[in-house]
Design an enzyme around this catalytic site. Structure first.
Site, PDB file in Angstrom:
ATOM      1  N   ALA A 114     -16.388  21.309 -14.085  1.00 33.39           N
ATOM      2  CA  ALA A 114     -16.176  21.811 -15.443  1.00 33.39           C
ATOM      3  C   ALA A 114     -14.994  21.047 -16.035  1.00 33.39           C
ATOM      4  O   ALA A 114     -14.137  20.543 -15.293  1.00 33.39           O
ATOM      5  CB  ALA A 114     -15.884  23.301 -15.398  1.00 33.39           C
ATOM      6  N   GLY A 151     -17.999  22.457 -10.744  1.00 37.74           N
ATOM      7  CA  GLY A 151     -19.207  22.741 -11.522  1.00 37.74           C
ATOM      8  C   GLY A 151     -20.272  21.664 -11.367  1.00 37.74           C
ATOM      9  O   GLY A 151     -21.467  21.940 -11.532  1.00 37.74           O
ATOM     10  N   GLU A 210     -21.970  22.584  -8.260  1.00 31.23           N
ATOM     11  CA  GLU A 210     -22.740  23.805  -8.552  1.00 31.23           C
ATOM     12  C   GLU A 210     -23.987  23.491  -9.377  1.00 31.23           C
ATOM     13  O   GLU A 210     -25.052  24.070  -9.161  1.00 31.23           O
ATOM     14  CB  GLU A 210     -21.834  24.806  -9.280  1.00 31.23           C
ATOM     15  CG  GLU A 210     -20.719  25.315  -8.367  1.00 31.23           C
ATOM     16  CD  GLU A 210     -19.654  26.093  -9.116  1.00 31.23           C
ATOM     17  OE1 GLU A 210     -19.026  25.525 -10.039  1.00 31.23           O
ATOM     18  OE2 GLU A 210     -19.433  27.266  -8.788  1.00 31.23           O
ATOM     19  N   GLU A 268     -11.985  23.976  -6.671  1.00 31.22           N
ATOM     20  CA  GLU A 268     -11.388  24.915  -7.642  1.00 31.22           C
ATOM     21  C   GLU A 268     -10.128  25.580  -7.100  1.00 31.22           C
ATOM     22  O   GLU A 268      -9.197  25.885  -7.852  1.00 31.22           O
ATOM     23  CB  GLU A 268     -12.411  25.992  -8.036  1.00 31.22           C
ATOM     24  CG  GLU A 268     -13.529  25.498  -8.959  1.00 31.22           C
ATOM     25  CD  GLU A 268     -14.741  24.960  -8.224  1.00 31.22           C
ATOM     26  OE1 GLU A 268     -14.631  24.618  -7.019  1.00 31.22           O
ATOM     27  OE2 GLU A 268     -15.811  24.873  -8.844  1.00 31.22           O
TER      28      GLU A 268
HETATM   29  N1  CAA Z   1     -12.223  17.768 -16.213  1.00 28.97           N
HETATM   30  C1  CAA Z   1     -11.685  16.992 -17.182  1.00 28.97           C
HETATM   31  N2  CAA Z   1     -11.401  15.681 -17.004  1.00 28.97           N
HETATM   32  C2  CAA Z   1     -11.690  15.134 -15.808  1.00 28.97           C
HETATM   33  C3  CAA Z   1     -12.251  15.887 -14.762  1.00 28.97           C
HETATM   34  C4  CAA Z   1     -12.531  17.263 -15.000  1.00 28.97           C
HETATM   35  N3  CAA Z   1     -13.101  18.054 -14.071  1.00 28.97           N
HETATM   36  N4  CAA Z   1     -12.398  15.076 -13.677  1.00 28.97           N
HETATM   37  C5  CAA Z   1     -11.950  13.860 -14.057  1.00 28.97           C
HETATM   38  N5  CAA Z   1     -11.514  13.890 -15.341  1.00 28.97           N
HETATM   39  C6  CAA Z   1     -10.946  12.785 -16.120  1.00 28.97           C
HETATM   40  C7  CAA Z   1      -9.526  12.488 -15.693  1.00 28.97           C
HETATM   41  O1  CAA Z   1      -8.625  13.369 -16.303  1.00 28.97           O
HETATM   42  C8  CAA Z   1      -9.392  11.063 -16.172  1.00 28.97           C
HETATM   43  O2  CAA Z   1      -9.170  11.061 -17.557  1.00 28.97           O
HETATM   44  P1  CAA Z   1      -7.900  10.216 -18.161  1.00 28.97           P
HETATM   45  O3  CAA Z   1      -8.245   8.791 -17.870  1.00 28.97           O
HETATM   46  O4  CAA Z   1      -7.956  10.563 -19.621  1.00 28.97           O
HETATM   47  O5  CAA Z   1      -6.697  10.681 -17.449  1.00 28.97           O
HETATM   48  C9  CAA Z   1     -10.787  10.475 -15.945  1.00 28.97           C
HETATM   49  O6  CAA Z   1     -11.677  11.593 -15.858  1.00 28.97           O
HETATM   50  C10 CAA Z   1     -10.898   9.695 -14.634  1.00 28.97           C
HETATM   51  O7  CAA Z   1     -10.449  10.547 -13.594  1.00 28.97           O
HETATM   52  P2  CAA Z   1      -9.327  10.098 -12.528  1.00 28.97           P
HETATM   53  O8  CAA Z   1      -8.382   9.118 -13.144  1.00 28.97           O
HETATM   54  O9  CAA Z   1      -8.747  11.338 -11.936  1.00 28.97           O
HETATM   55  O10 CAA Z   1     -10.268   9.324 -11.473  1.00 28.97           O
HETATM   56  P3  CAA Z   1     -10.008   9.131  -9.897  1.00 28.97           P
HETATM   57  O11 CAA Z   1     -11.042   8.163  -9.448  1.00 28.97           O
HETATM   58  O12 CAA Z   1      -8.574   8.823  -9.647  1.00 28.97           O
HETATM   59  O13 CAA Z   1     -10.281  10.583  -9.250  1.00 28.97           O
HETATM   60  C11 CAA Z   1     -11.537  12.624  -8.931  1.00 28.97           C
HETATM   61  C12 CAA Z   1     -11.584  11.121  -9.272  1.00 28.97           C
HETATM   62  C13 CAA Z   1     -11.124  12.820  -7.460  1.00 28.97           C
HETATM   63  C14 CAA Z   1     -12.943  13.162  -9.142  1.00 28.97           C
HETATM   64  C15 CAA Z   1     -10.523  13.347  -9.841  1.00 28.97           C
HETATM   65  O14 CAA Z   1     -10.797  12.989 -11.189  1.00 28.97           O
HETATM   66  C16 CAA Z   1     -10.561  14.846  -9.760  1.00 28.97           C
HETATM   67  O15 CAA Z   1     -10.040  15.415  -8.825  1.00 28.97           O
HETATM   68  N6  CAA Z   1     -11.178  15.518 -10.759  1.00 28.97           N
HETATM   69  C17 CAA Z   1     -11.205  16.957 -10.851  1.00 28.97           C
HETATM   70  C18 CAA Z   1     -12.158  17.578  -9.839  1.00 28.97           C
HETATM   71  C19 CAA Z   1     -12.103  19.104  -9.929  1.00 28.97           C
HETATM   72  O16 CAA Z   1     -11.095  19.724  -9.655  1.00 28.97           O
HETATM   73  N7  CAA Z   1     -13.245  19.729 -10.297  1.00 28.97           N
HETATM   74  C20 CAA Z   1     -13.360  21.171 -10.427  1.00 28.97           C
HETATM   75  C21 CAA Z   1     -13.210  21.575 -11.876  1.00 28.97           C
HETATM   76  S1  CAA Z   1     -13.104  23.327 -12.091  1.00 28.97           S
HETATM   77  C22 CAA Z   1     -14.702  23.868 -12.109  1.00 28.97           C
HETATM   78  O17 CAA Z   1     -15.637  23.100 -11.977  1.00 28.97           O
HETATM   79  C23 CAA Z   1     -14.885  25.347 -12.334  1.00 28.97           C
HETATM   80  C24 CAA Z   1     -16.254  25.863 -12.050  1.00 28.97           C
HETATM   81  O18 CAA Z   1     -16.553  26.254 -10.944  1.00 28.97           O
HETATM   82  C25 CAA Z   1     -17.256  25.954 -13.120  1.00 28.97           C
END
Ligand code: CAA
Length: 258
Positions: free
Chosen positions: A65, A109, A112, A132
């Site tokens: 998400a 998400g 999921e 999460e």
């Molecule tokens: N939401 C918003 N933006 C996201 C995102 C997310 N879930 N995942 C990645 N992005 C964005 C980053 O912020 C970044 O944007 P900027 O360049 O503007 O900073 C861009 O995508 C590229 O990401 P990274 O620079 O972080 O890329 P990376 O290769 O270094 O890392 C990654 C990749 C490990 C996937 C890392 O991006 C990450 O950990 N992302 C979040 C994963 C996460 O926590 N997901 C769970 C979300 S909560 C949820 O889903 C709730 C639910 O159950 C419904």
């Protein structure tokens, strides 16, 4: 309607939806989820379509998400808007089969969403996780329910409590994905599998999917009875006559979804 966060195409009798927010690793914001739901509902209504494939990019199926979109929500906003309800459920509620073709990250998400499809084909570089807990929350789109059903309590609990990612090989071994496909062939193979399903009788396909899904909700006895009733009901279709006649006549069946 032109889409901005996904691309949609038809290949044979298969609808293909590609998540397309590369700048955010296909993070699932409200716009994307709304467009995805619209595309799924259109394919559901299209009689020429027998299966749907949802895929992303090589780097990310979807990284969860959209954290930036939800970071400032208050509890009443989150709860009253029910922002993981509604359109988030469109894939899980579809009657036609939906295949997730997962390459790269399928997190939160995104994982999921993949699990709400009927099965997952993963490329060699796929990585699954429910991180999460590292954000101070828990999965909200079915993760705690579907992961445990897919891989069992031990692995699901470890992943959900630590946020550990699982690589494709481990995911296949654990039963989360049906098969691993070489990266470059993932989408073509998913469409091929979708076409194979689309060539079957759609009433039988929909009822087979429904019977498998019911196994998670019913006792064995109830599920067996449901399956038997559905099995008998298919003798009311022209496709059952065609399928069995084709076997006896040693030819390919031509199903007409009747
Ligand atoms: N939401 C918003 N933006 C996201 C995102 C997310 N879930 N995942 C990645 N992005 C964005 C980053 O912020 C970044 O944007 P900027 O360049 O503007 O900073 C861009 O995508 C590229 O990401 P990274 O620079 O972080 O890329 P990376 O290769 O270094 O890392 C990654 C990749 C490990 C996937 C890392 O991006 C990450 O950990 N992302 C979040 C994963 C996460 O926590 N997901 C769970 C979300 S909560 C949820 O889903 C709730 C639910 O159950 C419904």
């Amino acid at each position: 309607m032109a889409f901005e966060t996904i691309t949609v195409e038809t290949r044979g009798n298969v609808g293909v939806i590609t998540l397309d927010r590369p700048e955010a690793l296909n993070a699932l914001n409200a716009a994307l989820i709304g467009e995805l739901a619209t595309a799924v509902r259109r394919f559901e209504a299209d009689t020429a379509i027998g299966a749907v494939v949802i895929t992303g990019s090589e780097k990310a199926f979807a990284a969860g998400a959209d954290i930036k979109e939800m970071a400032d929500k208050t509890y009443p906003q989150a709860m009253l808007d029910d922002f993981i309800g509604g359109d988030w459920q469109a894939v899980g509620q579809a009657r036609k089969p939906i295949i997730a073709a997962v390459s790269g990250y399928a997190l939160g998400g995104g994982c999921e969403l993949a699990m709400s499809c009927d099965f997952i084909l993963a490329s060699e570089n796929a990585r699954f996780g429910l991180p999460e807990i590292t954000l101070g929350v828990i999965p909200g789109a079915g993760g705690t329910q579907r992961l445990v059903r897919a891989v069992g309590k031990a692995k699901a609990m470890e992943m959900i409590l630590t946020g550990r990612f699982m690589a494709a090989e481990e995911a296949e071994r654990a039963g989360l994905v049906s098969r691993i496909i070489p990266d470059a062939e993932l989408e073509d193979e998913a469409v091929k599998v979708g076409q194979k399903i689309a060539d079957m009788s759609l009433p039988a396909v929909i009822l087979a999917k429904s019977a498998v899904d019911r196994s998670f909700e019913m006792t064995l006895e109830e599920g067996m009875r449901y399956e038997r009733d559905v099995f008998y009901s298919l003798f009311a279709t022209e496709d059952q006559k065609e399928g069995m006649a084709a076997f006896v006549e040693k030819r390919q069946a031509r199903f007409r979804d009747r």
